[in-house]
Design an enzyme around this catalytic site. Structure first.
Site, PDB file in Angstrom:
ATOM      1  N   ASP A   1     -16.414  -7.736   7.510  1.00  0.00           N
ATOM      2  CA  ASP A   1     -17.399  -6.412   7.598  1.00  0.00           C
ATOM      3  C   ASP A   1     -18.689  -6.875   7.957  1.00  0.00           C
ATOM      4  O   ASP A   1     -19.127  -7.711   8.318  1.00  0.00           O
ATOM      5  CB  ASP A   1     -17.539  -5.643   6.272  1.00  0.00           C
ATOM      6  CG  ASP A   1     -18.427  -6.589   5.266  1.00  0.00           C
ATOM      7  OD1 ASP A   1     -18.611  -7.603   5.485  1.00  0.00           O
ATOM      8  OD2 ASP A   1     -18.142  -5.955   4.142  1.00  0.00           O
TER       9      ASP A   1
ATOM     10  N   ASP B   1      -8.803  -1.281   3.016  1.00  0.00           N
ATOM     11  CA  ASP B   1      -9.404  -2.252   2.064  1.00  0.00           C
ATOM     12  C   ASP B   1     -10.083  -1.873   1.050  1.00  0.00           C
ATOM     13  O   ASP B   1     -10.691  -0.900   0.722  1.00  0.00           O
ATOM     14  CB  ASP B   1     -10.269  -3.398   2.639  1.00  0.00           C
ATOM     15  CG  ASP B   1     -11.769  -2.778   2.690  1.00  0.00           C
ATOM     16  OD1 ASP B   1     -11.969  -1.757   3.411  1.00  0.00           O
ATOM     17  OD2 ASP B   1     -12.438  -3.303   1.668  1.00  0.00           O
TER      18      ASP B   1
ATOM     19  N   CYS C   1       9.233  -2.704  -8.843  1.00  0.00           N
ATOM     20  CA  CYS C   1       8.301  -3.614  -8.024  1.00  0.00           C
ATOM     21  C   CYS C   1       8.780  -4.937  -7.707  1.00  0.00           C
ATOM     22  O   CYS C   1       9.609  -5.491  -8.614  1.00  0.00           O
ATOM     23  CB  CYS C   1       6.914  -3.891  -8.960  1.00  0.00           C
ATOM     24  SG  CYS C   1       5.746  -4.864  -7.808  1.00  0.00           S
TER      25      CYS C   1
ATOM     26  N   CYS D   1       7.372  -7.916  -7.014  1.00  0.00           N
ATOM     27  CA  CYS D   1       6.395  -8.741  -7.019  1.00  0.00           C
ATOM     28  C   CYS D   1       6.680 -10.061  -7.924  1.00  0.00           C
ATOM     29  O   CYS D   1       7.654  -9.921  -8.852  1.00  0.00           O
ATOM     30  CB  CYS D   1       5.025  -8.333  -7.249  1.00  0.00           C
ATOM     31  SG  CYS D   1       4.758  -8.070  -8.894  1.00  0.00           S
TER      32      CYS D   1
ATOM     33  N   CYS E   1       6.227  -8.770 -11.877  1.00  0.00           N
ATOM     34  CA  CYS E   1       7.395  -8.178 -12.226  1.00  0.00           C
ATOM     35  C   CYS E   1       8.744  -8.787 -12.274  1.00  0.00           C
ATOM     36  O   CYS E   1       9.651  -8.531 -13.230  1.00  0.00           O
ATOM     37  CB  CYS E   1       7.381  -6.618 -11.340  1.00  0.00           C
ATOM     38  SG  CYS E   1       6.049  -5.761 -11.745  1.00  0.00           S
TER      39      CYS E   1
ATOM     40  N   HIS F   1       0.348  -8.435  -8.783  1.00  0.00           N
ATOM     41  CA  HIS F   1       1.210  -6.976  -8.885  1.00  0.00           C
ATOM     42  C   HIS F   1       0.412  -5.977  -8.434  1.00  0.00           C
ATOM     43  O   HIS F   1       0.789  -5.222  -7.355  1.00  0.00           O
ATOM     44  CB  HIS F   1       1.420  -6.475 -10.317  1.00  0.00           C
ATOM     45  CG  HIS F   1       1.704  -5.168 -10.457  1.00  0.00           C
ATOM     46  ND1 HIS F   1       3.041  -4.815 -10.126  1.00  0.00           N
ATOM     47  CD2 HIS F   1       1.168  -4.182 -10.850  1.00  0.00           C
ATOM     48  CE1 HIS F   1       3.285  -3.650 -10.255  1.00  0.00           C
ATOM     49  NE2 HIS F   1       2.091  -3.097 -10.746  1.00  0.00           N
TER      50      HIS F   1
HETATM   51 ZN   LIG Z   1       4.813  -5.994  -9.636  1.00  0.00          ZN
END
Ligand SMILES: [Zn+2]
Length: 380
Positions: A90, A271, A310, A312, A315, A341
Site C-alpha cells: 500500500d 485485504d 473447513c 484447514c 480444523c 483457520h
Molecule cells: Zn479451519
C-alpha cells in the site's frame, strides 16, 4: 507482464486471472496482510498452503522499520520475507492518516511523526513511489488522501482533488524510476476516493480513466465507519464506471459477509487484518454460527472442529475444546492455529465464490451462505 483476464461473470460478480511477474492470482481473492513483512505468527510456507495467491505489506511500517533502502540492499521484499509469490504494497497513506500521531497535510505531501519513536518524517507522492520501488512489490499503490469516514462533502471534495493531483505526480515519478533503473516490473494502481458521495466517486473514476490506462484500480475510503448500505451503493455505482478488463482492489475489506457482498458488486481483490487480529482475540469464523469467541463456556467440551466444513490444518487436527483451552490460557499456539483457520476461511470463500461464478450459481449460493452465516447463536 501484468494482465487481467475476465474468465466468467455472474451478475456483477467476476472471476478472473490477474497475471503478475511472480505468478497468477485467481480472483476473487483475499490477500493475507503481512504488515511488517510477516503474516503474524505464520511461516510463508504455511501462508502458501492456505492457498493465498498474493500477500500485502505496508509501506509505512517497512519505511520506518527496517527502512526501504535496507530492504533493497537485502534483495527486495520478496527475498527479505521469503515469499516468491506476488506482493502488493500500500502507499502508506492510510497508516499516516490513521496511526501517525501528528501530521500536517499540504499539497506537496504529508508530514508525520512516527508512532514508534516520535521522529518526524514526510511522505510525498514522489517519495512514496521511491520507497515502493525499493521494496520491490509487484503492485504498488498511488499516494492518496483518505479523509475519515463521515467526512463532509467539502472535505471529501478537497481530498479528491488532492488525490488526483498526487496521482499525476505518482505516475510521473513511477515512470521516471522505471526508465532510470534496472528494477522489478511493477504495476501502479490509483486509489479512488470520494467517501459516500456518489457523484464525487463517479467524477473521480472518470478523471482516473481520462488520465491513463491503469493496470488495476484501488477502491479506498470505504469500510471506514460509513453505513454498510452506503458502501454497497458506491460499489454498485463504481461497477459501471470501472473498465471490465482491470482488477478492482477493495482496500481494507473484509469480514466474510462483507467479502461476499463486495464480490457480488464486482470487486476482485481484498485485504484486511481481521483474520489475524481476531485470532489474537480468540475469535474465529464459522459458516454455520457466524463469528464465535472460543472463550465461551459452551465450547468447554465441544469436540467438533471450529468449522466442520473447513479444510484447514487447524480444523483437521484440533477441536474447539482444546482451542478454548489455549485461548483461556493465553497460549501462543492460539494465535497460530486461529490465524491459520481465519485466513483459510477467507481464502476458501474467494475460491468457492470463483467456482460459483464460473458455473453461474453464485447469487443463490451467496444468499444462502449469508443467511446461514448471519443466523448467529447468542453467546453462552
Ligand atoms: Zn479451519
Amino acid at each position: 507482464m501484468f494482465d487481467y483476464t475476465l474468465c466468467a461473470e455472474d451478475g456483477a460478480a467476476r472471476a478472473g486471472t490477474f497475471t503478475t511477474p511472480h505468478g497468477d492470482v485467481r480472483t476473487p481473492a483475499f490477500m493475507p496482510v503481512g504488515t511488517v513483512g510477516t503474516v503474524k505468527g505464520l511461516i510463508m510456507e504455511e501462508v502458501e498452503r492456505l492457498g493465498a495467491g498474493m500477500v500485502l505489506a505496508n509501506t509505512y511500517h517497512l519505511y520506518l522499520r527496517p527502512g526501504h533502502e535496507l530492504v533493497r540492499r537485502l534483495g527486495g521484499l520478496h527475498a527479505f520475507m521469503r515469499w516468491d509469490g506476488p506482493i502488493l504494497t500500500d502507499s502508506g497513506g492510510f497508516q499516516v492518516f490513521s496511526l501517525a500521531s501528528i501530521r500536517e497535510i499540504h499539497d506537496d505531501g504529508v508530514e508525520f511523526q512516527s508512532h514508534i519513536d516520535g521522529s518526524r518524517h514526510a511522505f510525498t507522492p514522489e517519495s512514496v513511489m521511491e520507497i515502493q520501488r525499493a521494496l520491490g512489490a509487484d503492485v504498488v499503490m498511488a499516494f492518496d488522501e483518505c479523509p475519515p469516514g463521515g467526512a463532509d462533502r467539502a472535505t471529501a471534495e478537497a481530498a479528491n482533488r488532492r488525490t488526483l493531483a498526487w496521482l499525476e505526480r505518482c505516475r510521473d515519478r513511477f515512470r521516471e524510476l522505471e526508465d532510470e533503473s534496472e528494477g522489478p516490473e511493477q504495476a501502479l494502481f490509483p486509489v479512488l476516493q470520494g467517501n459516500v458521495y456518489g457523484d464525487l466517486r463517479r467524477e473521480h473514476a472518470r478523471s482516473f480513466r481520462d488520465m491513463d490506462d491503469w493496470p488495476g484500480y484501488g477502491i479506498g475510503g470505504l469500510s471506514v465507519g460509513e453505513a454498510k448500505g452506503d458502501m454497497w451503493r458506491i460499489l454498485e455505482l463504481l461497477h459501471g464506471e470501472l473498465p471490465d478488463d482491470r482488477p478492482r482492489y477493495l482496500m481494507g475489506v473484509g469480514y466474510p459477509d462483507d467479502l461476499l457482498e463486495a464480490i457480488a458488486r464486482g470487486c476482485d481483490l481484498f485485504d484486511c487484518v481481521a483474520p489475524t487480529r481476531n485470532a489474537r482475540h480468540g475469535t474465529a469464523w464459522t459458516s454455520e454460527e457466524g463469528q464465535v469467541n472460543l472463550k465461551a463456556a459452551r465450547f468447554r467440551e465441544d469436540t467438533r472442529p471450529i468449522d466442520p466444513g473447513c479444510d484447514c490444518y487447524t480444523c483437521s487436527r484440533y477441536d474447539r475444546a482444546y482451542l478454548r483451552h489455549l485461548v483461556v490460557s493465553a497460549e501462543w499456539l492460539q494465535v497460530r492455529l486461529l490465524s491459520i483457520h481465519n485466513l483459510r476461511f477467507l481464502v476458501r470463500l474467494g475460491e468457492e465464490a470463483r467456482r460459483r461464478i464460473g458455473d453461474g450459481t453464485f447469487d443463490g449460493w451467496r444468499r444462502d451462505w449469508l443467511e446461514r452465516y448471519r443466523k448467529q447463536r447468542s453467546p453462552a
